[in-house]
Motif scaffolding. Structure first.
Motif: not given
Length: 297
Positions: A212-230
């Protein structure tokens, strides 16, 4: 009718790889295990194993039967648990499902109340990131993320608990640290850290907002859960955008920034099985969830 004990022994041999290993795991003699397998093969009329060196490898028929045996033995285990409850004088079982961030924030309150008020009720808790497609596999009460316009299947009722907005999690040294809010489109050029399963409902909410904001985020690193992403954000790898409920225990070096225009929001529901909704433990669980969700609003 298939003998369930033979199925148990058969599954052990499939998992163990040899008759000797299965016998050791089960506390049987190898001869007894071989007798069970021979009897099951005769009972089914199937060739269940083939020899590979000193071990055994299940045939295609054996693998198919093993899959069916898993389902049969799981259901039998559930029945045995019910029998054990009845013998011990427990009045029943309540099954509760939850996703990870709701589990850590809300389930301790629910379990504390239920174990205090209904000590004879057995609680069956399961981590479920999705609503199971098969209604038979859904718990009595599941805390779930629902998409806009979603309605439960017949036999289930959904109760809205919370609309959980997303925020950007950034290091305190980041250019956005300290600002009150940021437009989602301003994050397009940042290095993103993913934080959910590829097909997860929470990720879908975020991706739709980005579209909706006009872009697709490019994920530099992929994590499957919030604690790891944080943890990745804390290591300086990038930023992540996740619901407020997932930011309860941020490291000291991180902060959150409200995301606007648009603000991704996930709706959290309590989905109750109608057949169990009237029971006092399930009513108490729903009441407790509403109470703790209200403190997060």
């Amino acid at each position: 009718m298939l003998d369930t004990q033979r199925l148990r022994v058969f599954r052990s041999v499939v998992a163990s790889g040899t008759v000797a290993a299965a016998a050791d795991n089960l506390g049987y003699t190898p001869s007894a295990v071989s007798q069970h397998i021979t009897a099951l093969a005769r009972e089914t009329g199937l060739n269940l194993f083939e020899r590979v060196g000193r071990g055994l490898r299940p045939t295609a028929a054996g693998l198919a039967l093993a899959d069916q045996a898993d389902a049969v033995l799981a259901r039998l285990g559930e029945a045995e648990a019910v029998v054990a409850d009845l013998r011990a004088g427990r009045t029943g079982t309540v099954s509760l499902g939850y996703f990870a961030s709701a589990g850590s924030a809300w389930l301790p309150h629910v379990v504390t109340r239920l174990t205090g008020e209904f000590p004879d009720v057995r609680l069956d808790l399961s981590l479920l990131e999705y609503l199971p497609d098969d209604p038979a596999h859904r718990p009595d009460l599941q805390v779930a993320v629902a998409r806009p316009g979603w309605t439960p299947r017949p036999g289930f009722t959904a109760h809205h608990l919370l609309d959980d907005p997303y925020v950007a999690v950034v290091p305190r040294t980041h250019r956005l640290a300290g600002v009150a809010e940021v437009e989602l489109a301003e994050l397009a050029g940042e290095q993103w850290v993913d934080n959910d399963a590829a097909q997860g409902a929470c990720r879908a909410v975020l991706l739709e907002a980005c579209t909706a904001a006009g872009f697709a985020p490019s994920f530099h690193v992929e994590a499957a859960d919030y604690p790891t992403a944080i943890a990745f954000v804390d290591a300086g790898i990038g930023l992540t955008v996740l619901p407020v409920l997932g930011t309860r225990a941020l490291p000291a070096g991180l902060c959150t920034v409200r995301v606007v225009r648009p603000t991704p929001v996930r709706s959290i529901m309590a989905v109750l099985r109608d057949a169990a909704a009237h029971t006092p433990p399930v009513r108490a669980a729903l009441e407790t969830l509403r109470g703790v969700a209200a403190t997060c609003a």
